[in-house]
Write a protein that holds these residues in place. Sequence first.
Motif, PDB file in Angstrom:
ATOM      1  N   ALA A 133       0.796  -1.259  -0.113  1.00 25.49           N
ATOM      2  CA  ALA A 133       0.063   0.045  -0.080  1.00 25.49           C
ATOM      3  C   ALA A 133       0.850   1.504  -0.067  1.00 25.49           C
ATOM      4  CB  ALA A 133      -0.769  -0.006   1.271  1.00 25.49           C
ATOM      5  N   GLN A 134       1.894   1.263   0.943  1.00 23.24           N
ATOM      6  CA  GLN A 134       2.844   2.227   0.869  1.00 23.24           C
ATOM      7  C   GLN A 134       3.536   2.792  -0.648  1.00 23.24           C
ATOM      8  OE1 GLN A 134       5.211   1.196   4.362  1.00 23.24           O
ATOM      9  NE2 GLN A 134       4.076   2.515   5.634  1.00 23.24           N
ATOM     10  N   HIS A 135       3.885   1.463  -1.189  1.00 23.87           N
ATOM     11  CA  HIS A 135       4.292   1.691  -2.533  1.00 23.87           C
ATOM     12  C   HIS A 135       3.664   2.436  -3.596  1.00 23.87           C
ATOM     13  CE1 HIS A 135       7.033   0.280  -5.813  1.00 23.87           C
ATOM     14  NE2 HIS A 135       6.105   0.291  -6.488  1.00 23.87           N
ATOM     15  N   ILE A 136       2.201   1.967  -3.426  1.00 19.44           N
ATOM     16  CA  ILE A 136       1.136   2.469  -4.352  1.00 19.44           C
ATOM     17  C   ILE A 136       0.820   3.949  -3.998  1.00 19.44           C
ATOM     18  CG2 ILE A 136      -1.387   2.169  -4.883  1.00 19.44           C
ATOM     19  CD1 ILE A 136      -0.751  -0.880  -5.022  1.00 19.44           C
ATOM     20  N   LEU A 137       0.844   4.244  -2.837  1.00 20.81           N
ATOM     21  CA  LEU A 137       0.709   5.490  -2.253  1.00 20.81           C
ATOM     22  C   LEU A 137       1.792   6.414  -2.801  1.00 20.81           C
ATOM     23  CD1 LEU A 137      -0.829   4.979   1.405  1.00 20.81           C
ATOM     24  CD2 LEU A 137      -1.966   5.988  -0.534  1.00 20.81           C
ATOM     25  N   GLY A 138       2.908   5.845  -3.187  1.00 18.52           N
ATOM     26  CA  GLY A 138       3.897   6.696  -3.585  1.00 18.52           C
ATOM     27  C   GLY A 138       3.789   7.082  -4.835  1.00 18.52           C
ATOM     28  N   GLY A 139       3.074   6.335  -5.437  1.00 20.42           N
ATOM     29  CA  GLY A 139       2.683   6.805  -6.809  1.00 20.42           C
ATOM     30  C   GLY A 139       3.969   6.722  -7.853  1.00 20.42           C
ATOM     31  N   GLU A 140       4.835   5.799  -7.787  1.00 15.92           N
ATOM     32  CA  GLU A 140       5.937   6.045  -8.511  1.00 15.92           C
ATOM     33  C   GLU A 140       5.666   5.532 -10.032  1.00 15.92           C
ATOM     34  OE1 GLU A 140       8.736   3.099  -7.455  1.00 15.92           O
ATOM     35  OE2 GLU A 140       8.705   3.887  -5.203  1.00 15.92           O
TER      36      GLU A 140
END
Length: 253
Positions: A243-250
């Motif tokens: 979730a944190q990776h996706i929230l980062g929106g890379e």
Amino acid sequence: MTRVISCVNQKGGVGKTTLCANLTGVLAHMGHKVIVIDIDPQGHLSQHLGIRASQNPLGIYDVLQGDALLLDVGVEVAENLYVVPPGESLVRLESVQMKAGRGLLLRKALENIETEGVDFVVIDCPPSNGFLVVNAIAASQELLIPVTPDYLGLSGISAMTKQIKRYEEVMGRFDNLWIVVSRFQRRAVSKEAEAKLRHYFGRKVVAQVIYERAVTAECPGHGQPVIRYAPRSKSSKEFIALAQHILGGESRE
């Protein structure tokens, strides 16, 4: 802005429903308002989150038919987390012949979703390439593709990426395309397949691997995502990292 993400892979058994149920559970736990749409006629996502078909005869089928609004058929299963079940008759649409405009029905249903303060709409797709998946992909800005780390998983992702390129030729490039190694086991074949995925797809492959664990298999029987059923488990930590990776929106490569 509401982010609309389809969880898609035309190959079955790759963990789409497990990924959707637990990722959305974490996002809601973090305070984001989340709607998860169960657009698979099997309805396993709804069952995973505690909804039985007999309790909610209306669902995304009725929305696509123009007989109901999306928010009217959503069921609140936890704080910030709403599930739109498939509806009793969704299977009728699985093999509907495509006609002009028919692939945009879900996009139209989501047109005013931002005014409701929704942060994420996540769509759990069936393992196919038909009417339902076309509607889900056409409504999305981002795609989440779970892949099992084995020979058939690699073969499936190759076919899936070719299909996505065809969509992009018509719709334009997706904002993000996330590939998630799912159902990972501590075996040589899994490690080799993961290495190949990272070699061929680079940064599209999320750093966090989702392991095959007993606790995630237990969650559907309790109608809860793992963040609620076993918040201190290793599986919870994996989905939090995802979730944190996706929230980062890379941005994708």
